[in-house]
Design a protein around this motif. Structure first.
Motif, PDB file in Angstrom:
ATOM      1  N   TYR A 582      10.247  41.011  34.376  1.00  0.00           N
ATOM      2  CA  TYR A 582       8.936  41.614  34.652  1.00  0.00           C
ATOM      3  C   TYR A 582       9.159  42.905  35.421  1.00  0.00           C
ATOM      4  O   TYR A 582       9.757  42.909  36.503  1.00  0.00           O
ATOM      5  CB  TYR A 582       8.084  40.650  35.466  1.00  0.00           C
ATOM      6  CG  TYR A 582       6.699  41.135  35.818  1.00  0.00           C
ATOM      7  CD1 TYR A 582       5.847  41.625  34.848  1.00  0.00           C
ATOM      8  CD2 TYR A 582       6.231  41.067  37.129  1.00  0.00           C
ATOM      9  CE1 TYR A 582       4.555  42.052  35.165  1.00  0.00           C
ATOM     10  CE2 TYR A 582       4.944  41.477  37.459  1.00  0.00           C
ATOM     11  CZ  TYR A 582       4.111  41.973  36.474  1.00  0.00           C
ATOM     12  OH  TYR A 582       2.835  42.392  36.785  1.00  0.00           O
ATOM     13  N   ALA A 627       4.144  41.660  26.852  1.00  0.00           N
ATOM     14  CA  ALA A 627       2.948  42.385  27.292  1.00  0.00           C
ATOM     15  C   ALA A 627       2.310  43.103  26.110  1.00  0.00           C
ATOM     16  O   ALA A 627       2.972  43.888  25.422  1.00  0.00           O
ATOM     17  CB  ALA A 627       3.315  43.372  28.387  1.00  0.00           C
ATOM     18  N   GLN A 629       0.304  45.573  25.766  1.00  0.00           N
ATOM     19  CA  GLN A 629       0.053  47.010  25.789  1.00  0.00           C
ATOM     20  C   GLN A 629       1.293  47.842  25.482  1.00  0.00           C
ATOM     21  O   GLN A 629       1.242  49.071  25.530  1.00  0.00           O
ATOM     22  CB  GLN A 629      -0.519  47.446  27.151  1.00  0.00           C
ATOM     23  CG  GLN A 629       0.466  47.382  28.305  1.00  0.00           C
ATOM     24  CD  GLN A 629       0.427  46.038  29.004  1.00  0.00           C
ATOM     25  OE1 GLN A 629       0.235  45.003  28.373  1.00  0.00           O
ATOM     26  NE2 GLN A 629       0.613  46.043  30.312  1.00  0.00           N
ATOM     27  N   TRP A 696       1.174  35.023  25.675  1.00  0.00           N
ATOM     28  CA  TRP A 696       0.863  35.913  26.806  1.00  0.00           C
ATOM     29  C   TRP A 696      -0.268  35.285  27.614  1.00  0.00           C
ATOM     30  O   TRP A 696      -1.262  34.826  27.057  1.00  0.00           O
ATOM     31  CB  TRP A 696       0.462  37.281  26.272  1.00  0.00           C
ATOM     32  CG  TRP A 696      -0.380  38.134  27.173  1.00  0.00           C
ATOM     33  CD1 TRP A 696      -1.708  38.399  27.040  1.00  0.00           C
ATOM     34  CD2 TRP A 696       0.059  38.855  28.327  1.00  0.00           C
ATOM     35  NE1 TRP A 696      -2.137  39.243  28.030  1.00  0.00           N
ATOM     36  CE2 TRP A 696      -1.065  39.534  28.851  1.00  0.00           C
ATOM     37  CE3 TRP A 696       1.281  38.989  28.972  1.00  0.00           C
ATOM     38  CZ2 TRP A 696      -1.004  40.342  29.976  1.00  0.00           C
ATOM     39  CZ3 TRP A 696       1.358  39.792  30.092  1.00  0.00           C
ATOM     40  CH2 TRP A 696       0.235  40.449  30.588  1.00  0.00           C
ATOM     41  N   GLN A 698      -2.909  35.926  30.715  1.00  0.00           N
ATOM     42  CA  GLN A 698      -3.561  36.849  31.643  1.00  0.00           C
ATOM     43  C   GLN A 698      -4.452  36.034  32.575  1.00  0.00           C
ATOM     44  O   GLN A 698      -5.449  35.453  32.147  1.00  0.00           O
ATOM     45  CB  GLN A 698      -4.409  37.857  30.879  1.00  0.00           C
ATOM     46  CG  GLN A 698      -5.245  38.772  31.757  1.00  0.00           C
ATOM     47  CD  GLN A 698      -4.427  39.864  32.424  1.00  0.00           C
ATOM     48  OE1 GLN A 698      -3.851  40.708  31.745  1.00  0.00           O
ATOM     49  NE2 GLN A 698      -4.379  39.861  33.746  1.00  0.00           N
ATOM     50  N   GLN A 700      -6.166  35.598  36.785  1.00  0.00           N
ATOM     51  CA  GLN A 700      -6.769  36.403  37.841  1.00  0.00           C
ATOM     52  C   GLN A 700      -5.721  36.578  38.941  1.00  0.00           C
ATOM     53  O   GLN A 700      -5.371  35.639  39.636  1.00  0.00           O
ATOM     54  CB  GLN A 700      -8.011  35.698  38.395  1.00  0.00           C
ATOM     55  CG  GLN A 700      -9.156  35.593  37.410  1.00  0.00           C
ATOM     56  CD  GLN A 700      -9.734  36.959  37.069  1.00  0.00           C
ATOM     57  OE1 GLN A 700      -9.878  37.825  37.936  1.00  0.00           O
ATOM     58  NE2 GLN A 700     -10.055  37.151  35.799  1.00  0.00           N
ATOM     59  N   VAL A 703      -0.031  37.508  35.857  1.00  0.00           N
ATOM     60  CA  VAL A 703       0.229  37.591  34.421  1.00  0.00           C
ATOM     61  C   VAL A 703       1.538  36.860  34.157  1.00  0.00           C
ATOM     62  O   VAL A 703       2.364  36.695  35.059  1.00  0.00           O
ATOM     63  CB  VAL A 703       0.328  39.049  33.926  1.00  0.00           C
ATOM     64  CG1 VAL A 703      -0.989  39.769  34.099  1.00  0.00           C
ATOM     65  CG2 VAL A 703       1.448  39.792  34.668  1.00  0.00           C
ATOM     66  N   ASP A 716       0.170  40.382  39.680  1.00  0.00           N
ATOM     67  CA  ASP A 716      -0.073  41.657  39.002  1.00  0.00           C
ATOM     68  C   ASP A 716      -0.206  42.822  39.964  1.00  0.00           C
ATOM     69  O   ASP A 716      -0.516  43.938  39.572  1.00  0.00           O
ATOM     70  CB  ASP A 716      -1.296  41.566  38.079  1.00  0.00           C
ATOM     71  CG  ASP A 716      -2.591  41.271  38.834  1.00  0.00           C
ATOM     72  OD1 ASP A 716      -2.567  41.261  40.080  1.00  0.00           O
ATOM     73  OD2 ASP A 716      -3.621  41.038  38.184  1.00  0.00           O
ATOM     74  N   LEU A 726      -5.155  30.786  36.899  1.00  0.00           N
ATOM     75  CA  LEU A 726      -4.493  30.966  35.616  1.00  0.00           C
ATOM     76  C   LEU A 726      -4.694  29.737  34.763  1.00  0.00           C
ATOM     77  O   LEU A 726      -4.972  28.639  35.270  1.00  0.00           O
ATOM     78  CB  LEU A 726      -2.996  31.207  35.832  1.00  0.00           C
ATOM     79  CG  LEU A 726      -2.260  30.101  36.598  1.00  0.00           C
ATOM     80  CD1 LEU A 726      -1.220  29.417  35.752  1.00  0.00           C
ATOM     81  CD2 LEU A 726      -1.643  30.694  37.875  1.00  0.00           C
TER      82      LEU A 726
END
Length: 781
Positions: A582, A627, A629, A696, A698, A700, A703, A716, A726
């Motif tokens: 990460y 990830a 993105q 994946w 996501q 609060q 991640v 995050d 989560l």
């Protein structure tokens, strides 16, 4: 010149912290290697009459395998064939055979070898003209001094005096900093010189000076002055250098580390055998070195290119510093460990090394190095496997991990997975610009490798690729206006390409000359820090701050501007062979684009929408960019800034390494300065089925990724999480949470509605077993 330099050294010592000058401590246990009975005894350099009578002759009489190997070598014409390439070792092998057997033929052949060494030293350009001396000459001088000490009782007076005279001339040369090459000394602006104690050449010079002074003690009027100088360098410059790299590390890397410390450990032993001066308890570094090289060796052996029939040796990585793969420096690494274990057999790591050597008999030193195996290895030592799977060094930030040491039968597990990582500060010219680099090895194959080929310091491939960040498994950040001029010597063309990598460090030659100079310029050499690490059962977790390695506030190279505000790398290793990486990058401007890199020896192929696969020997690596993105691109060849930089091959590397690059990139241009990458890798046998599909996740405040029975989550935001929630994915029963308050107490609400109070470990991680799918939340108490 010598007196002027000694005065300079003493002046500098007056200005250094007192804790760095621990001289002549004699409180620890005596080394196991017997010392000479008197200062007039011969031999006295490493080899003594006590050692011969109490250790070596009994070994030979008992028919130890190490003796039989040496005997086979000296009974062949191997020594005569090896004289040009390995003259020092040839002399040692024949001299030891003479002392053990009393056979005059060995003495005559040893004298012939010694006199050929004499001619080689005498004809070196540095002694035959005004040329500077180099590393090879330092090795030859040390070899001549040891050979003289070991064979002096057999030498006629007509041979002794020329050797004494030549060694005295060599001492004048070595003690003249203005004649030094390869970085043993560094010229300062005021016209004085500093001993470059982080450079392997300086340590080889120190061994040559020490060996010569001890060999000529009683034979030359200046020997006592040379001894004082050698002791000063050893105690007040070398020992602080070792202490500044705790854990047994050597920043120049595995190859040059072996070269440097084959010299330094012989120097350590020589002070003891000749004069009874015990420096073992002056620093913990010596004992730690045994453990360091043990953990740095990959499970199994490699065939060393350029050696007869591919002589086997323990396999070492090329993660830090300039090192050619499959190099014979692996033999020097083994020799230094053998000698160090003979000096401190009671160290835990000596028992670990003995176990490894017994597991890898096929890697024992043979031929011209068989003499070292006979001299230092105790054939009756058994040992035990290490009681840990992790070795980490502070300051230099080297880390080695294994999935296992022994298999089910108790033998060395050669199919184990091995992981390396480095994130520390800069010390030496021959360090690479690769903080945050990870490598992964399994069952004889480099699955995640450092890219490039050792093409020599000064080659274009080295200056623009191999030593640069683009060749490492770490992160790039692109500022198209950034300049890297003179980042490494480039003798092939006056060009330094922008690889988007870590900042140039070129202050006064680009090296941390010694601990004292580094202390004066601490910010220059600060590059990375390991902030947190933890080990629990099958898990290892690490967080490293790589920010200072790049042009950043407070650490910006001349002409350039800061391009990052923060670069953090975290990873979790789950034994036997899963790795989650990460990365978070916060740039100073939105147009500075980050990349995450992986280097492979074979092209990756996509398998559906979930995984890519890379084959390597009897293993394979599955990889995924998790990830959403980011995009994945495969680049073939050694490409930098639109140019391909082919290597110049060397004697031990005839093929490309890491010729395929996987590059993760933000999916589209963004106005944000915040970026992150999440990568999942699983190593397995070449016939293994595809791993479970990953998901994946996501949450609060967190991640992460779930696959099979595992789910790993990261905060995050690089601050310590006070609360988060989560979704635990179906099938997961092992959940790891990271980024929490170290040793912080949390109330955890589980998916079945129950609540429990848990305490994070000192690295801010929580491991929860036997979880149900559904929502999990936590909040600090």
């Amino acid at each position: 010149m010598l007196r002027r330099l000694v005065l300079l050294l003493c002046l500098v010592l007056l200005l250094t912290p007192r804790g760095w000058a621990r001289v002549g401590a004699q409180n620890g246990p005596e080394p196991a290697l017997p010392r000479a009975a008197s200062t007039t005894e011969r031999p006295r350099l490493l080899l003594t009459q006590n050692a011969l009578q109490s250790i070596l002759i009994p070994r030979a009489t008992a028919g130890a395998a190490t003796w039989e190997a040496l005997l086979r070598y000296v009974e062949s014409d191997g020594p005569e064939q090896d004289q040009v390439t390995y003259p020092e070792q040839v002399t040692r092998a024949l001299a030891v055979a003479y002392w053990v057997t009393g056979d005059a033929d060995y003495a005559q052949r040893g004298r012939d070898s010694l006199l050929q060494n004499f001619v080689a030293v005498q004809s070196h350009p540095a002694l035959a003209s005004d040329a500077p001396w180099d590393s090879r000459l330092a090795q030859q001088i040390a070899g001549l001094a040891v050979g003289f000490d070991w064979l002096i009782p057999t030498l006629p007076e007509g041979d002794r005096q020329p050797i004494i005279g030549l060694l005295a001339r060599a001492m004048t040369l070595l003690n003249d900093p203005a004649r030094a090459a390869d970085g043993a000394y560094v010229a300062m602006p005021d016209g004085t010189y500093r001993f470059a104690s982080y450079d392997h050449v300086a340590l080889e010079m120190l061994w040559a000076i020490t060996a010569t002074a001890i060999a000529l003690w009683g034979e030359h009027s200046s020997a006592s002055e040379w001894l004082d100088y050698a002791r000063l360098l050893f105690t007040n410059w070398l020992l602080p250098t070792l202490d500044s790299q705790p854990g047994g590390a050597w920043a120049e890397g595995i190859g040059y580390g072996a070269q440097a410390h084959w010299a330094s450990i012989q120097t350590l032993a020589a002070w003891w055998t000749a004069f009874g001066e015990n420096y073992l308890d002056n620093t913990d570094w010596w004992a730690d070195r045994l453990a360091y090289t043990l953990f740095a060796s990959q499970p199994g052996i490699q065939r060393l290119a350029g050696q007869p029939q591919g002589l086997p040796g323990l396999s070492y990585p090329t993660i830090i510093g300039d090192t050619a793969r499959t190099s014979e420096t692996a033999l020097l690494a083994r020799a230094q460990d053998l000698l160090l274990a003979a000096l401190i057999p009671g160290a835990p790591a000596a028992a670990w090394q003995n176990w490894l050597w017994n597991q890898t008999e096929d890697a024992a030193l043979q031929g011209w190095m068989a003499v070292e195996e006979f001299l230092w290895r105790d054939p009756g030592a058994t040992g035990s496997p290490p009681d840990r799977l992790l070795w980490i060094t502070p300051e230099t930030g080297h880390m080695f991990l294994r999935s296992a040491w022994a298999d089910a039968s108790g033998n060395l597990d050669r199919n184990a997975t091995w992981l390396s990582f480095n994130a520390g500060d800069r010390y030496a010219l021959r360090q690479f610009y690769d903080q945050g680099n990870l490598t992964l090895w399994r069952a004889g194959a480099d699955l995640l490798t450092r890219s490039g080929v050792y093409s020599g310091l000064g080659s274009d491939h080295d200056a623009n690729y191999h030593a640069r960040t683009v060749a490492a498994n770490t992160l790039l950040v692109c500022d198209i206006s950034e300049t890297f001029d003179n980042i490494r010597p480039n003798t092939e063309r006056n060009a330094w390409l922008n690889d988007c990598g870590q900042r140039a460090i070129d202050a006064r030659g680009g090296r941390g000359i010694n601990p004292f100079f580094r202390a004066e310029s601490a910010a220059t050499y600060e590059t990375s820090d390991i902030l947190r690490y933890a080990e629990e059962g099958r898990l290892n977790y690490l967080r490293a701050d790589l920010t200072a390695a790049y042009n950043s506030p407070g650490h910006t190279s001349p002409i350039n501007r800061p391009k990052v505000q923060e670069v953090l790398r975290e990873w979790v290793f789950i034994r036997p062979s899963s790795l989650v990486i990460y990365d978070r990058v916060r740039t100073t401007q939105p147009e500075f684009v980050p990349f995450a890199l992986l280097h492979l020896d074979a092209p990756p192929t996509p398998l559906g929408e979930s995984w890519w696969r890379v084959l390597g020997g009897e293993s394979q690596l599955f990889l995924a960019g998790v990830a959403p993105q980011n995009t994945l691109e495969v680049i073939e060849g050694y490409q930098v800034a639109g140019e391909t930089l082919p290597p110049r091959y060397n004697a031990t590397e005839s093929r490309d390494h890491g010729a395929y690059r996987v590059q993760f990139t933000p999916r589209q241009p963004t106005t944000s300065t915040e970026h992150f990458f999440l990568t999942l890798l699983v190593a397995d046998t070449a016939t293994a089925l595809l791993p479970p599909r990953w998901t994946w996740v996501q949450g609060q405040g967190m991640v992460g990724v779930a696959w099979g029975a595992w789910q790993v989550m990261f905060d995050d935001d690089p601050g310590n999480l006070s609360q988060a929630s989560l979704q635990v994915q179906p099938g997961v029963n092992q959940l790891l949470l990271t980024g929490l308050v170290p040793s912080g107490s949390y109330r955890v609400s589980l998916a079945d509605g129950t609540q429990t109070d848990l305490v994070a470990d000192s690295a801010g991680t929580l491991y929860i077993f036997n979880e149900q799918a559904g929502l999990v939340s936590l909040v600090t108490r």
